[in-house]
Design an enzyme around this catalytic site. Structure first.
Site, PDB file in Angstrom:
ATOM      1  N   CYS A 218      -2.173   9.202   2.402  1.00 49.25           N
ATOM      2  CA  CYS A 218      -2.029   8.685   1.038  1.00 49.25           C
ATOM      3  C   CYS A 218      -3.253   9.002   0.193  1.00 49.25           C
ATOM      4  O   CYS A 218      -3.140   9.240  -1.012  1.00 49.25           O
ATOM      5  CB  CYS A 218      -1.807   7.167   1.076  1.00 49.25           C
ATOM      6  SG  CYS A 218      -0.276   6.663   1.877  1.00 49.25           S
TER       7      CYS A 218
ATOM      8  N   GLU B 149       0.877  -1.166   0.000  1.00 45.61           N
ATOM      9  CA  GLU B 149       0.000   0.000   0.000  1.00 45.61           C
ATOM     10  C   GLU B 149       0.916   1.218   0.000  1.00 45.61           C
ATOM     11  O   GLU B 149       1.529   1.546   1.019  1.00 45.61           O
ATOM     12  CB  GLU B 149      -0.905  -0.012   1.236  1.00 45.61           C
ATOM     13  CG  GLU B 149      -1.768  -1.255   1.384  1.00 45.61           C
ATOM     14  CD  GLU B 149      -2.824  -1.410   0.309  1.00 45.61           C
ATOM     15  OE1 GLU B 149      -3.040  -0.439  -0.461  1.00 45.61           O
ATOM     16  OE2 GLU B 149      -3.423  -2.492   0.220  1.00 45.61           O
TER      17      GLU B 149
END
Length: 463
Positions: free
Chosen positions: A265, A231
């Site tokens: 993010c 990720e």
């Protein structure tokens, strides 16, 4: 790699921690493997009881757990409390749903003579989790809750600037009744990470972090023939169509870009606005950003947090300078941020052309890039013109059409009339340079299990 608590608001070095020794790493793997051999035979009810107890203890100690987040990485205290609650919800989600999600699946067979085919989901063993600093508890919860539920055990290598948060979560799980070795925090070095992955008792690695770290760890895992999930970063598009309700849209834009100090993010890093409403959006967005107040992250009236470290703040400032050097316009917005603390002045970047390297960058801080799109199709084109593919959002009064536009955006997640969010019952993950694999719900639960076929054919069946 120095593990230390350095308060990003005061600059005070509060506590340091020594790196793990090689002997400690070996012992941790030994303990994790021994714990796995017992843990994999426990019932889902036993596993669920421990996760529920951990959730209860998190909520009971919410204030102290949240204070540690604010001290170590500068998170606004209210946001830290929200992270504690989200982590508790994730633990509860798997306590409630893991057994059903991992239930054996009966497969259709073409002929009766082929008997019965069943797919069972079995744990692999010891896993390594490498996690970042921006959501210290949430990042742990979203990997250990599913993997412990599946019957795996987990070694944690957390970010070097949140050592106390990592240790607090390990203590939490022990207090909740998790057996020794089933979850262990290690202040590991980079060389030890590769040694862990090379151990045959370790079966995979889940990493959340930068592209650079992901590339290194994925390569190490590949050489050891171990599965990895990554990720990584994102530069989420925030697409504003002509019929969007601007006042609400701007409020979501300011929040979507600046929550957690802009260090997310999936924060809304690229505002893409159709020409018809661009000027009105820019005016209102600038006013919204200007209303943010930087200061003590423990103060209730502070709405803009410091970055996680002075090094992080300096990196963002350098990226702004480079963007301007290549032709972008940088507009600093709002009152001057404090000189004490790792703050970055909120900045809006415009005139960022596709030949400017910054066009393809991820700014991990309070920096917004605004793009004027000719029309809806051009907005989708700009949204997809990115090496990342994590999340994104579309704002419109016509939600059905918003879903149609969302379908054209090439990312792992798209939200309509809301910035990309994280919840216990929604999957998380992206494509391209944002990584691979999924976390949360059943997708995350099944990333590190053996999907084993059991095919039973009657002994009297025709040979």
């Amino acid at each position: 790699m120095a593990y230390a608590t350095l308060n990003p608001y005061t600059g005070e070095l509060l506590k340091t921690f020594p790196d793990a020794t090689d002997a400690e790493v070996t012992q941790a793997i030994d303990n994790a493997h021994a714990a796995f051999l017992k843990w994999k035979t426990t019932s889902f009810a036993q596993r669920a009881a421990i996760l529920r107890q951990a959730a209860t203890l998190l909520r009971k100690g919410s204030k102290s757990y949240a204070e540690l987040l604010t001290i170590e990485m500068g998170k606004l205290f209210a946001e830290a409390q929200a992270e504690v609650e989200l982590s508790a919800q994730i633990l509860e989600y798997y306590a409630d749903n893991a057994e059903a999600l991992l239930a054996p699946e009966k497969l259709p067979v073409a002929k009766a003579a082929e008997g019965e085919a069943i797919l069972v989901h079995e744990p692999l063993g010891v896993l390594l989790a490498i996690e970042p600093w921006n959501f210290p508890y949430y990042q742990i919860a979203r990997i250990i809750a599913p993997q412990l539920s599946a019957g795996n055990t987990v070694l944690l290598k957390h970010a070097s600037n949140v050592p106390q948060s990592a240790a607090a979560f390990e203590k939490l799980m022990a207090e909740a009744g998790l057996p020794t070795g089933a979850f262990k925090n290690l202040y590991a070095t980079r060389s030890q990470i590769e040694a862990i992955l090379n151990d045959p008792r370790v079966h995979g690695v889940a990493l959340t972090g930068s592209e650079g770290a992901g590339a290194v760890v994925a390569a190490q895992a590949a050489r050891a023939l171990k599965k990895s999930t990554l990720e990584l970063g994102g530069a989420d598009a925030f697409v504003v169509l002509a019929d969007a309700e601007l006042d609400k849209t701007v409020k979501w834009a300011v929040f979507g870009r600046h929550w957690n100090g802009g260090q997310v993010c999936v924060s809304s890093k690229r505002m893409i606005i159709v020409d018809e409403v661009y000027d009105a959006f820019l005016e209102r967005y600038t006013a919204g950003v200007a209303a943010l107040r930087a200061g003590d992250p423990f103060a209730a009236d502070t709405t803009l947090a410091p970055l996680s470290s002075q090094a992080a703040a300096d990196e963002v400032k350098e990226k702004i300078r480079q963007a301007v050097a290549h032709g972008a316009t940088a507009t600093e917005v709002g009152p001057k941020v404090p000189t004490r603390g790792a703050f970055v002045q909120p900045t809006i970047l415009t005139n960022v052309s596709s030949d400017n390297p910054a066009y393809y960058w991820e700014f991990f801080g309070p920096v917004s890039m605004l793009f004027r799109a000719r029309d809806e199709d051009d907005a989708v084109r700009i949204a997809n013109d990115s090496p990342f593919g994590l999340g994104g959002s579309v704002f419109t009064a016509n939600t059905r059409h918003g879903a149609e536009v969302a379908a054209k955006i090439s990312t792992g997640m798209v939200f309509v009339n809301h910035p990309t969010m994280v919840k216990a019952d929604l999957p998380f993950g992206g494509i391209r340079r944002s990584g691979y694999g999924r976390e949360l719900i059943g997708l995350g639960l099944k990333e590190f299990v053996n999907h084993k076929l059991i095919n039973v054919v009657d002994i009297d069946a025709e040979f």
